[in-house]
Design an enzyme around this catalytic site. Structure first.
Site, PDB file in Angstrom:
ATOM      1  N   SER A   1       0.835  -1.202   0.000  1.00  0.00           N
ATOM      2  CA  SER A   1       0.000   0.000   0.000  1.00  0.00           C
ATOM      3  C   SER A   1       0.874   1.259   0.000  1.00  0.00           C
ATOM      4  O   SER A   1       1.674   1.464  -0.904  1.00  0.00           O
ATOM      5  CB  SER A   1      -0.954  -0.044   1.199  1.00  0.00           C
TER       6      SER A   1
ATOM      7  N   ASP B   1      -5.790  -4.465  -1.771  1.00  0.00           N
ATOM      8  CA  ASP B   1      -4.744  -4.087  -0.822  1.00  0.00           C
ATOM      9  C   ASP B   1      -4.023  -5.307  -0.250  1.00  0.00           C
ATOM     10  O   ASP B   1      -4.647  -6.209   0.320  1.00  0.00           O
ATOM     11  CB  ASP B   1      -5.406  -3.294   0.311  1.00  0.00           C
TER      12      ASP B   1
END
Length: 322
Positions: free
Chosen positions: A42, A204
Site C-alpha cells: 500500500s 490491498d
C-alpha cells in the site's frame, strides 16, 4: 564520504501516513545506508517504488520530500463514476456495483509520471543481478510489492508472482502493481487482472501481509550478507487500552476489515524477535484515509520518521551517544 552500508527494507502500509515512512528512509540514508532491495504494501509500496527508482537513477533521495509534501492527498479521494456526481450516495452505489467508491486514478497518474521522470516504467527497469543471493531468476528485482488476490485467495508478490498469471514480469508496469497494492477494499476500486483462465481481482496487500518483514530472508540456510530492517507506522508494542466488545453484524464486518489491515500478528512478531529489526514511527493517531491531512500533520509524521531512525540505531548500538 565513507562507503555506504547495505540493508534491505520492508515498509508497512498506511495510506496518507506514508510520509512518515519517507522520513525514516531519508534518516537511514543520512546515516550512511544504501537500500539493496525494498518491499512494501500500500503506502509502503508507493514509497518503496519511488526510493528504488530514485536510487537507481542516481538522484538525491531528499528530492522526494518536496514531492510528497506537494502531493494533493484529497485527489486520492476522487469519486468514481456515480460518486463524482452524487457524492456519498453515489459512492455507496459504486461500492455495490464495482467494489469501491473511489477510482484510484490519481495515484496511477501521479506515481506513473514520477517514475517515468527517472526512467522507470516496467519491472525490467528494476532488475538486479545478484548471483550471491538465494533469489530465483524471477525474483531478481530491487522492488517487491504485495497485493491480495481475492479470486485465488492468496498473497501476491509482484513482480515475483506474475508468471502464475501468464505474465512476463519484465513487461509489467510498476505503477500498476502499486495501484493494486493500495486498493483498500470498498474505498478504492479493485484491480482486475486478465489471466489464462479468466479474470483475477486484486486489492490491498494489507489484507494478508501489511508488514512482510520476512520476504527477503534467505531460504538456503546461509547467513544474510546484510540485515533486513522493517519500518512500521505504529508505536512500539504497548497496551491496547480498554477492551470493548464488538456487536452487530455491521460492526463485526468493519472491525474484521480493520483487523486484517492492522497489526494483527503483533504477538508473533514479538515472539520471533522481529521487533528487534523494526523501526516504529509514531503516527499520532492519523488514519490511513485522512486524505485531508494538514501540512502540520505531514510535518509531524515526517519528523517522527527521522526520530524513529535515531532511536532504532541507538537501540542496536550503531550510533554513538551524544
Amino acid at each position: 564520504m565513507s562507503e555506504l552500508k547495505s540493508v534491505d527494507l520492508v515498509l508497512e502500509g498506511g495510506g496518507v501516513k506514508g510520509i512518515g515512512l519517507l522520513g525514516a528512509v531519508l534518516g537511514l540514508a543520512d546515516a550512511g545506508y544504501r537500500f539493496e532491495r525494498i518491499a512494501g504494501t500500500s503506502a509502503g509500496a508507493i514509497v518503496a517504488a519511488l526510493v528504488v527508482a530514485y536510487q537507481r537513477a542516481g538522484r538525491d533521495l531528499h528530492d522526494l520530500e518536496p514531492m510528497m509534501r506537494g502531493l494533493d492527498y484529497t485527489r486520492f479521494a476522487d469519486g468514481a463514476g456515480l460518486a463524482k456526481v452524487a457524492g456519498k450516495a453515489g459512492a455507496a452505489v459504486e461500492v455495490v456495483m464495482h467494489g469501491g467508491g473511489h477510482s484510484g486514478d490519481y495515484l496511477t497518474e501521479w506515481l506513473g509520471e514520477a517514475l517515468q521522470d527517472v526512467g522507470v516504467s516496467t519491472f525490467a527497469d528494476l532488475r538486479i543481478a545478484d548471483p550471491d543471493s538465494s533469489l530465483r531468476d524471477n525474483q531478481e528485482y530491487a522492488l517487491v510489492v504485495h497485493a491480495t488476490d481475492l479470486s485465488r485467495r492468496l498473497l501476491v508478490r509482484l513482480p515475483w508472482d506474475y508468471p502464475q498469471y501468464g505474465k512476463n514480469p519484465d513487461d509489467m508496469r510498476v505503477v500498476d502493481a502499486v495501484r493494486a497494492s493500495m486498493s483498500i477494499p470498498f474505498y478504492f476500486r479493485p484491480v482486475q487482472i486478465e489471466t489464462q483462465s479468466g479474470t483475477a481481482t486484486w486489492v490491498d496487500g494489507g489484507l494478508l501481509s501489511n508488514f512482510p518483514i520476512t520476504v527477503f530472508d534467505r531460504s538456503d540456510g546461509e547467513e544474510p550478507r546484510w540485515p533486513t530492517w522493517g519500518i512500521k507506522l505504529s508505536r512500539d508494542a504497548q497496551g491496547f487500552g480498554q477492551d470493548k466488545p464488538v456487536r452487530t453484524g455491521l460492526r463485526i464486518a468493519i472491525s474484521s476489515l480493520h483487523a486484517m489491515t492492522a497489526d494483527w500478528n503483533r504477538y508473533r512478531y514479538e515472539e520471533d524477535g522481529v521487533t528487534r529489526r523494526t523501526l516504529h514511527v509514531d503516527t499520532d493517531g492519523v488514519s490511513a484515509t485522512d486524505f485531508d491531512i494538514s501540512a502540520e500533520k505531514q510535518q509531524l509524521l515526517f519528523t517522527n520518521g527521522t526520530l524513529a531512525v535515531r532511536s532504532f540505531l541507538d537501540k542496536i548500538n550503531l550510533v554513538p551517544a551524544g
